[in-house]
Design a protein around this motif. Sequence first.
Motif, PDB file in Angstrom:
ATOM      1  N   GLY A 161       0.798  -1.217   0.000  1.00 27.85           N
ATOM      2  CA  GLY A 161       0.000   0.000   0.000  1.00 27.85           C
ATOM      3  C   GLY A 161       0.832   1.269   0.000  1.00 27.85           C
ATOM      4  N   ASN A 162       0.127   2.386  -0.081  1.00 26.52           N
ATOM      5  CA  ASN A 162       0.788   3.694  -0.161  1.00 26.52           C
ATOM      6  C   ASN A 162       1.143   4.282   1.189  1.00 26.52           C
ATOM      7  OD1 ASN A 162      -0.233   3.267  -2.830  1.00 26.52           O
ATOM      8  ND2 ASN A 162      -0.108   5.470  -3.180  1.00 26.52           N
ATOM      9  N   SER A 163       0.268   4.105   2.190  1.00 23.70           N
ATOM     10  CA  SER A 163       0.532   4.745   3.473  1.00 23.70           C
ATOM     11  C   SER A 163      -0.265   4.102   4.587  1.00 23.70           C
ATOM     12  CB  SER A 163       0.217   6.244   3.409  1.00 23.70           C
ATOM     13  OG  SER A 163      -1.136   6.457   3.034  1.00 23.70           O
ATOM     14  N   ASN A 164       0.349   4.116   5.768  1.00 19.78           N
ATOM     15  CA  ASN A 164      -0.272   3.679   7.011  1.00 19.78           C
ATOM     16  C   ASN A 164      -0.316   4.872   7.961  1.00 19.78           C
ATOM     17  OD1 ASN A 164       0.147   0.993   5.904  1.00 19.78           O
ATOM     18  ND2 ASN A 164       2.256   1.171   6.641  1.00 19.78           N
ATOM     19  N   LEU A 165      -0.999   4.729   9.083  1.00 22.13           N
ATOM     20  CA  LEU A 165      -1.079   5.796  10.074  1.00 22.13           C
ATOM     21  C   LEU A 165      -0.170   5.491  11.254  1.00 22.13           C
ATOM     22  CD1 LEU A 165      -4.932   6.471  10.196  1.00 22.13           C
ATOM     23  CD2 LEU A 165      -3.182   7.801   8.980  1.00 22.13           C
ATOM     24  N   TYR A 166       0.548   6.527  11.715  1.00 16.96           N
ATOM     25  CA  TYR A 166       1.512   6.376  12.810  1.00 16.96           C
ATOM     26  C   TYR A 166       1.287   7.460  13.862  1.00 16.96           C
ATOM     27  CZ  TYR A 166       3.936   3.270   9.594  1.00 16.96           C
ATOM     28  OH  TYR A 166       4.250   2.238   8.742  1.00 16.96           O
ATOM     29  N   ILE A 167       1.748   7.160  15.081  1.00 18.53           N
ATOM     30  CA  ILE A 167       1.723   8.120  16.172  1.00 18.53           C
ATOM     31  C   ILE A 167       3.062   8.083  16.900  1.00 18.53           C
ATOM     32  CG2 ILE A 167       0.743   6.485  17.854  1.00 18.53           C
ATOM     33  CD1 ILE A 167      -0.832   8.820  19.064  1.00 18.53           C
ATOM     34  N   ALA A 168       3.489   9.226  17.434  1.00 17.11           N
ATOM     35  CA  ALA A 168       4.685   9.310  18.266  1.00 17.11           C
ATOM     36  C   ALA A 168       4.528  10.499  19.199  1.00 17.11           C
ATOM     37  CB  ALA A 168       5.942   9.459  17.413  1.00 17.11           C
ATOM     38  N   GLU A 169       5.238  10.464  20.308  1.00 17.29           N
ATOM     39  CA  GLU A 169       5.323  11.633  21.170  1.00 17.29           C
ATOM     40  C   GLU A 169       6.415  12.545  20.623  1.00 17.29           C
ATOM     41  OE1 GLU A 169       6.357  12.978  25.762  1.00 17.29           O
ATOM     42  OE2 GLU A 169       6.011  10.841  25.337  1.00 17.29           O
ATOM     43  N   MET A 170       6.259  13.860  20.851  1.00 14.78           N
ATOM     44  CA  MET A 170       7.218  14.827  20.337  1.00 14.78           C
ATOM     45  C   MET A 170       8.074  15.409  21.470  1.00 14.78           C
ATOM     46  SD  MET A 170       5.095  16.886  17.401  1.00 14.78           S
ATOM     47  CE  MET A 170       6.483  16.917  16.266  1.00 14.78           C
ATOM     48  N   ALA A 171       9.358  15.639  21.158  1.00 14.27           N
ATOM     49  CA  ALA A 171      10.246  16.338  22.078  1.00 14.27           C
ATOM     50  C   ALA A 171      10.040  17.845  21.979  1.00 14.27           C
ATOM     51  CB  ALA A 171      11.697  15.978  21.781  1.00 14.27           C
ATOM     52  N   ASN A 172       9.770  18.318  20.783  1.00 11.48           N
ATOM     53  CA  ASN A 172       9.355  19.697  20.509  1.00 11.48           C
ATOM     54  C   ASN A 172       8.520  19.656  19.239  1.00 11.48           C
ATOM     55  OD1 ASN A 172      11.091  19.941  18.151  1.00 11.48           O
ATOM     56  ND2 ASN A 172      12.812  20.245  19.557  1.00 11.48           N
ATOM     57  N   PRO A 173       7.940  20.750  18.802  1.00 10.63           N
ATOM     58  CA  PRO A 173       6.993  20.679  17.687  1.00 10.63           C
ATOM     59  C   PRO A 173       7.557  20.236  16.334  1.00 10.63           C
ATOM     60  CG  PRO A 173       6.549  22.623  19.007  1.00 10.63           C
ATOM     61  CD  PRO A 173       7.850  22.056  19.505  1.00 10.63           C
ATOM     62  N   TRP A 174       8.868  20.058  16.224  1.00  9.77           N
ATOM     63  CA  TRP A 174       9.425  19.573  14.954  1.00  9.77           C
ATOM     64  C   TRP A 174      10.346  18.363  15.128  1.00  9.77           C
ATOM     65  CZ3 TRP A 174      10.595  24.158  17.358  1.00  9.77           C
ATOM     66  CH2 TRP A 174      11.895  24.315  17.809  1.00  9.77           C
ATOM     67  N   THR A 175      10.355  17.770  16.342  1.00 10.47           N
ATOM     68  CA  THR A 175      11.236  16.642  16.610  1.00 10.47           C
ATOM     69  C   THR A 175      10.487  15.551  17.364  1.00 10.47           C
ATOM     70  OG1 THR A 175      13.069  18.204  16.861  1.00 10.47           O
ATOM     71  CG2 THR A 175      13.450  15.937  17.586  1.00 10.47           C
ATOM     72  N   LEU A 176      10.562  14.309  16.869  1.00  5.15           N
ATOM     73  CA  LEU A 176       9.925  13.204  17.566  1.00  5.15           C
ATOM     74  C   LEU A 176      10.768  12.770  18.764  1.00  5.15           C
ATOM     75  CD1 LEU A 176       8.519  10.892  14.741  1.00  5.15           C
ATOM     76  CD2 LEU A 176       7.578  12.986  15.732  1.00  5.15           C
ATOM     77  N   LYS A 177      10.096  12.375  19.829  1.00  7.90           N
ATOM     78  CA  LYS A 177      10.751  11.890  21.044  1.00  7.90           C
ATOM     79  C   LYS A 177      10.783  10.371  21.088  1.00  7.90           C
ATOM     80  CE  LYS A 177      10.363  12.290  26.106  1.00  7.90           C
ATOM     81  NZ  LYS A 177       9.584  12.934  27.205  1.00  7.90           N
ATOM     82  N   THR A 178       9.759   9.750  20.489  1.00  6.65           N
ATOM     83  CA  THR A 178       9.644   8.293  20.515  1.00  6.65           C
ATOM     84  C   THR A 178       9.604   7.742  19.100  1.00  6.65           C
ATOM     85  OG1 THR A 178       7.215   8.358  20.565  1.00  6.65           O
ATOM     86  CG2 THR A 178       8.367   8.391  22.686  1.00  6.65           C
ATOM     87  N   LYS A 179       9.778   6.443  18.990  1.00  6.04           N
ATOM     88  CA  LYS A 179       9.718   5.795  17.687  1.00  6.04           C
ATOM     89  C   LYS A 179       8.266   5.716  17.200  1.00  6.04           C
ATOM     90  CE  LYS A 179      13.859   2.941  18.263  1.00  6.04           C
ATOM     91  NZ  LYS A 179      14.410   1.556  18.273  1.00  6.04           N
ATOM     92  N   PRO A 180       8.068   5.725  15.886  1.00  3.17           N
ATOM     93  CA  PRO A 180       6.712   5.629  15.355  1.00  3.17           C
ATOM     94  C   PRO A 180       6.018   4.324  15.760  1.00  3.17           C
ATOM     95  CG  PRO A 180       8.258   6.320  13.648  1.00  3.17           C
ATOM     96  CD  PRO A 180       9.074   5.894  14.822  1.00  3.17           C
ATOM     97  N   VAL A 181       4.741   4.453  16.074  1.00  2.00           N
ATOM     98  CA  VAL A 181       3.890   3.298  16.356  1.00  2.00           C
ATOM     99  C   VAL A 181       2.796   3.267  15.303  1.00  2.00           C
ATOM    100  CG1 VAL A 181       2.248   2.273  17.976  1.00  2.00           C
ATOM    101  CG2 VAL A 181       4.342   3.379  18.828  1.00  2.00           C
ATOM    102  N   MET A 182       2.664   2.155  14.585  1.00  2.00           N
ATOM    103  CA  MET A 182       1.627   2.073  13.559  1.00  2.00           C
ATOM    104  C   MET A 182       0.274   1.802  14.203  1.00  2.00           C
ATOM    105  SD  MET A 182       1.346  -0.255  10.093  1.00  2.00           S
ATOM    106  CE  MET A 182       0.709  -1.716  10.927  1.00  2.00           C
ATOM    107  N   LEU A 183      -0.704   2.640  13.866  1.00  2.19           N
ATOM    108  CA  LEU A 183      -2.055   2.489  14.388  1.00  2.19           C
ATOM    109  C   LEU A 183      -2.992   1.802  13.411  1.00  2.19           C
ATOM    110  CD1 LEU A 183      -2.670   5.946  16.113  1.00  2.19           C
ATOM    111  CD2 LEU A 183      -1.925   3.800  17.168  1.00  2.19           C
ATOM    112  N   SER A 184      -2.753   1.986  12.112  1.00  2.00           N
ATOM    113  CA  SER A 184      -3.681   1.440  11.125  1.00  2.00           C
ATOM    114  C   SER A 184      -2.988   1.295   9.784  1.00  2.00           C
ATOM    115  CB  SER A 184      -4.904   2.364  10.975  1.00  2.00           C
ATOM    116  OG  SER A 184      -5.784   1.898   9.971  1.00  2.00           O
ATOM    117  N   LYS A 185      -3.413   0.301   9.016  1.00  8.41           N
ATOM    118  CA  LYS A 185      -2.964   0.131   7.641  1.00  8.41           C
ATOM    119  C   LYS A 185      -4.174  -0.195   6.777  1.00  8.41           C
ATOM    120  CE  LYS A 185      -1.914  -4.805   8.142  1.00  8.41           C
ATOM    121  NZ  LYS A 185      -0.855  -5.853   8.060  1.00  8.41           N
TER     122      LYS A 185
END
Length: 323
Positions: A161-185
């Motif tokens: 497929g073309n894309s899945n949905l991911y979530i992560a916590e952010m360290a600041n508004p342009w930097t991720l703090k945690t690794k991506p977690v896939m929520l849906s495909k």
Amino acid sequence: MTVIEYTSPLIVQRADPYIYKHTDGYYYFTASVPAYNLIEIRRAHTLEGLAHAAPRTIWRKHESGPMSQLIWAPELHFIDGKWFIYFAAAETTALDKLGMFQHRMFCIECDAADPMRSEDDWVERGQVETGMDTFSLDATTFEHDGKLYYVWAQKDNAIKGNSNLYIAEMANPWTLKTKPVMLSKPEYDWEIRGFWVNEGPAVIHRNGRFFLTYSASATDENYAMGMLTVADNVDLLDAANWSKSKEPVFKSDLATHQYGPGHNSFTVAEDGKTDLMVYHCRNYTDIKGDPLYDPNRHTKVQPFTWNEDGTPNFGKPTPYNYD
């Protein structure tokens, strides 16, 4: 009870619409422009006023490089006293070896009180790195319990497929703090028509839960919205805590010629109480060429209700009420 109705469509030729009601009393609007070459903002004290408000360009694509082509789906967020816009951009309009566009996600920041004052007020914060160097787009953010979360769509080369949905916590508004977690495909029949796509996430927090809507399938009449749900007192980064609706929650209505509703956002009506869904939609299916380059995905706004079980009921796309 007063029924709230808005001109339908509210703003023509603006896809991927995002409306934010700020504490200054203004509604701020941004969306993809048909030429995909810049980011603009408009504002008004009423939603109807947005249709006639003059847009202000606050950022333009680069002449070359990663932010030089196909500027897609900007979203305007106000985080810790500053303005941020998330958007996707590519270096080329060419498709990669997998037949996909080559977008990555970027962030710009403005610390002026008025985000429309000048292009010079906006600073580029660069690419939002996810640890996966693949097609990515449609970022949104939300805050909960003192944490800032980032939700987006991205390609995993190991998943069809073309894309899945991911979530992560952010360290600041342009930097991720945690690794991506896939929520849906993409997996259900209605998510894989034309293209296997999960994209355009939007989040609303009500009734002790987060509801995450998203769009699936090709951007023609097959485009439809799905929904993920999670309680607000559990770990949002544990995919097992999220549940996925098996059927679309919002889709084309052939009876009223409303086709491909999707890429939504949420706002609130002028009364400060009525929840509204913002989305784009077409009123025809005879599209010449690639639907992506057809400019007539128009912005629409409509109220929605809540079921007895606390889940949203989006109803059907409102028909056009003017020619």
